[in-house]
Design a protein around this motif. Sequence first.
Motif, short mmCIF file in Angstrom:
data_model
loop_
_atom_site.label_atom_id
_atom_site.label_comp_id
_atom_site.label_asym_id
_atom_site.label_seq_id
_atom_site.Cartn_x
_atom_site.Cartn_y
_atom_site.Cartn_z
N ILE A 34 71.69 61.33 22.62
CA ILE A 34 72.84 61.59 22.18
C ILE A 34 72.84 61.98 20.84
N TYR B 73 78.37 65.36 25.67
CA TYR B 73 77.49 65.11 25.94
C TYR B 73 78.24 63.53 26.32
N LYS C 296 74.86 69.33 31.63
CA LYS C 296 74.98 68.45 30.83
C LYS C 296 73.81 67.03 31.09
N LEU D 10 69.82 66.42 29.76
CA LEU D 10 69.99 65.07 28.53
C LEU D 10 68.50 63.94 29.56
#
Length: 389
Positions: A7, A22, A77, A81
């Motif tokens: 992140i 996120y 999202k 990631l």
Amino acid sequence: DSFEACIQTLAATLEPVTITGYRLVARDFLSYLEIHFPQVRQLSQLRRDPHWLGWLRSLGEQQPPLREITRQKYRLKLRVLFQQLASCGHLLEDELLLIEDLPSPRRRTHDPLPHPTLGKIFETQIQTLAATLRPGTVLGYRCIARRFLSFLQTDFPQLRQLSELRRDPHWLAWLRSLHEQQPPLSNATRQGYLWDVRRLLQDLESQGHSLSPGLVVAEDFPPRPRYLPRALSPEDDQRLQQQLHRQDDLLSNALLLTRATGIRIGECVDLAVDCLRMLGPQQWAVHVPLGKLHTERMVPVDEDVRNIVNRMMALRSQSIHATLAKAGSFLLPRPYSHGRVYQNLRYALAQAAEQAKCSHHVTCHQLRHTYASEMVRLGVNLPALMQLL
């Protein structure tokens, strides 16, 4: 720690509010794992079943229930990631996430235009326009037609044919309704509405439909405010460029490139990786792709601009988004859409202008005006400047 590092990398190019989203999704997923699968300690231990599918079920069973669009955003999202973690060398199960787990692209559908008879006539004409106009322009015509026909259907339900349409009471009542709308519409917005409806009516008349003469006159259009292009003051321009140089990230260098070449911000977003072209010995130019006027051009550049482009290339290779498929051949990686990159540039410029203590709010287009003003001060003649711009 792995998710947090991921992140933090995203935070280099995305807006803070997006990063917050996120982080919330990562926290939700990790909390689920901690409660239901405390034995999972490594990313390599994650499995599609039961870990990923269990989390998807938990989203559907959450109370109060999440909206479908919210659950879609969560899945998308977390997919980003996972892609980021895999690109950093973390081992993940090959089929942890399948394409069917993600929301299918939404197809834009249009409800039929209101009014039992006029709606079909207007829809046919808009479909004709769609053959030569951009989708966004056609959508604008459809929205205005919907507004106009809804007004007629509500206030004049007895009106059935275009030949029955009169300046008084129908058209003048439509003008009053626009003027009295709350919150009030700007003159520019009302003028745009009237232009679009007039265009549709003129086209329908040319197709053989009978219209009352003198239905629309020039006096119906409200005056549009005249905004003169405003360049940055030399002091603000210098402070802003110094701040952008200090930040030295991908977005800051993109804004410096916009300022140094006078290209539109949308053109900057669409620049290709190989936009810097050598035209001859010590002669370089930036190739600007098809833009607002559907033309492409070469903008001569000096060594400073070449250094900016080369710096962007170096930062691009370090960017997380350069590993995503959608980064493609764009100089500015595009993990989402053209519009998202544009919004990120606007946000970066606003932040830099605030930190540079500029005397006024700065917009992306002012960088273009500032470039033009500088060229005039340096003695570039107007026809040449027009070609550069």
